[in-house]
Scaffold this motif. Sequence first.
Motif, short mmCIF file in Angstrom:
data_model
loop_
_atom_site.label_atom_id
_atom_site.label_comp_id
_atom_site.label_asym_id
_atom_site.label_seq_id
_atom_site.Cartn_x
_atom_site.Cartn_y
_atom_site.Cartn_z
N THR A 56 0.90 -1.32 0.06
CA THR A 56 -0.11 0.50 -0.13
C THR A 56 0.67 1.02 0.28
O THR A 56 1.50 1.48 0.85
N ASP A 92 -3.81 8.93 4.75
CA ASP A 92 -4.28 8.10 3.25
C ASP A 92 -3.88 6.64 3.47
O ASP A 92 -4.46 5.75 2.49
N TRP A 93 -2.66 5.98 3.44
CA TRP A 93 -2.03 4.93 3.52
C TRP A 93 -2.83 4.44 4.09
O TRP A 93 -3.64 3.00 4.02
N GLY A 140 -6.04 5.20 5.27
CA GLY A 140 -7.57 4.73 4.60
C GLY A 140 -7.36 3.85 3.32
O GLY A 140 -8.66 3.08 3.04
N ARG A 141 -6.83 3.55 2.71
CA ARG A 141 -6.38 2.62 0.99
C ARG A 141 -6.14 1.39 2.02
O ARG A 141 -6.99 0.47 1.27
N ARG A 142 -5.51 1.09 2.77
CA ARG A 142 -5.17 -0.14 3.71
C ARG A 142 -6.52 -0.46 4.16
O ARG A 142 -6.76 -1.76 4.25
N VAL A 143 -7.34 0.08 4.87
CA VAL A 143 -8.79 -0.99 4.98
C VAL A 143 -10.09 -0.85 4.60
O VAL A 143 -10.96 -0.11 4.67
N GLY A 144 -9.15 0.87 3.20
CA GLY A 144 -10.58 0.58 1.79
C GLY A 144 -11.50 1.96 2.65
O GLY A 144 -13.09 1.75 2.14
N GLN A 145 -11.50 2.70 3.79
CA GLN A 145 -12.15 3.27 3.75
C GLN A 145 -11.37 4.71 3.97
O GLN A 145 -10.44 5.36 3.80
N GLY A 193 -14.23 7.07 -2.05
CA GLY A 193 -13.14 5.95 -2.27
C GLY A 193 -11.88 6.38 -1.01
O GLY A 193 -11.72 6.90 -0.04
N PRO A 194 -11.19 5.18 -1.42
CA PRO A 194 -10.18 5.01 0.11
C PRO A 194 -8.96 5.86 0.01
O PRO A 194 -9.02 6.35 -1.34
#
Length: 345
Positions: A38, A103-104, A106-111, A337-338
């Motif tokens: 990620t 940002d990381w 959020g992207r890691r948990v998909g939120q 988006g995440p």
Amino acid sequence: MELACSRRVLRKRRPLTISRGTSSETENLFVEVRHGSTVGLGEMAPIGYGQAQTAAGAEAELVALAGALAGLEPFSLYAVEQAALAAGVCSAARAALNMACWDWVGRRVGQPVWRLIGVSGRTAPTSVTVGINPPDRVRELVCELFAEVGPGVSLKLKLGSPEGVEADKASFEAARESLPPGATIRVDANGGWSDSDAPAMLRWLAERGCDYAEQPVAFDDAGALECLRERPLPVYLDESVKDSSDVPKVAPFCDGVNIKLMKCGGISEALRIVHTARAHRLRTMIGCFSESSLSIAAAAQLSELIDAIDLDSHLNLVDDPFCGLEMANGCLVCSAGPGLGVLPR
């Protein structure tokens, strides 16, 4: 976690003049935080007053910090923040690092980050900015901006002209006459008024329906704030407030504080400012420097907690390097988006 940095020049569509000078472009620093598969993204924009912060300086500080971060993961937001503070990393570089970690995560948990913060992602209408210009040019710019962004936004007019308060009055009248029906106006002197001129200007503006004024007097003259104890118009302090520790100091002299990620060090400290301001019964505003959609999106994640939104610098870029932040009816639209919800073009 691993860091990567790159610098890029962002050019303005229209040069912006404030009380401290004119800017037509800035060199910004973009940061990648990588852990596992990620990647999180962050941005640093330069600060030109006080102890100046540049992209080159911020990059050097983050490169030097990379070793101390190697054993951490972006989930450890507080530990990463404290490591940067302990190393003396400047606030704008810390902001880039902190937003990249958010940002990381959020992207890691998909939120989206706004959901992780616990808000809805809704935003109030933003303002759009017209710099210091002769009255005829102010009229042209007001009409151009409202034609471009459409209804719903407010106008923020830069004052503090080196030609004095009479020039400011002429600019304000020109802007007010050019507003479309229903639009409102607020002003920002960027510390350009003396402590003798500021009270009279605030009265004059209040009589003409101005929403509020930002930073009437110089941030580095603590005595000048005394003239703001009695205020005929709401006042937000910007340059006087870097982080949450400054809020109690300025509370007697203002109605609200202007939060900027670059000043305070990122989303985490911005949340602390919000809570500190609320504890002192102050309003909150969120603003920006010369930033792309990346850091504007980061600031917009907090919008539901904010009383006044001033996030428009990305609208004045020739080539915004990011996409995904939309606008509707004068409001920024945070992506579902995440992470921060924006991507490189």
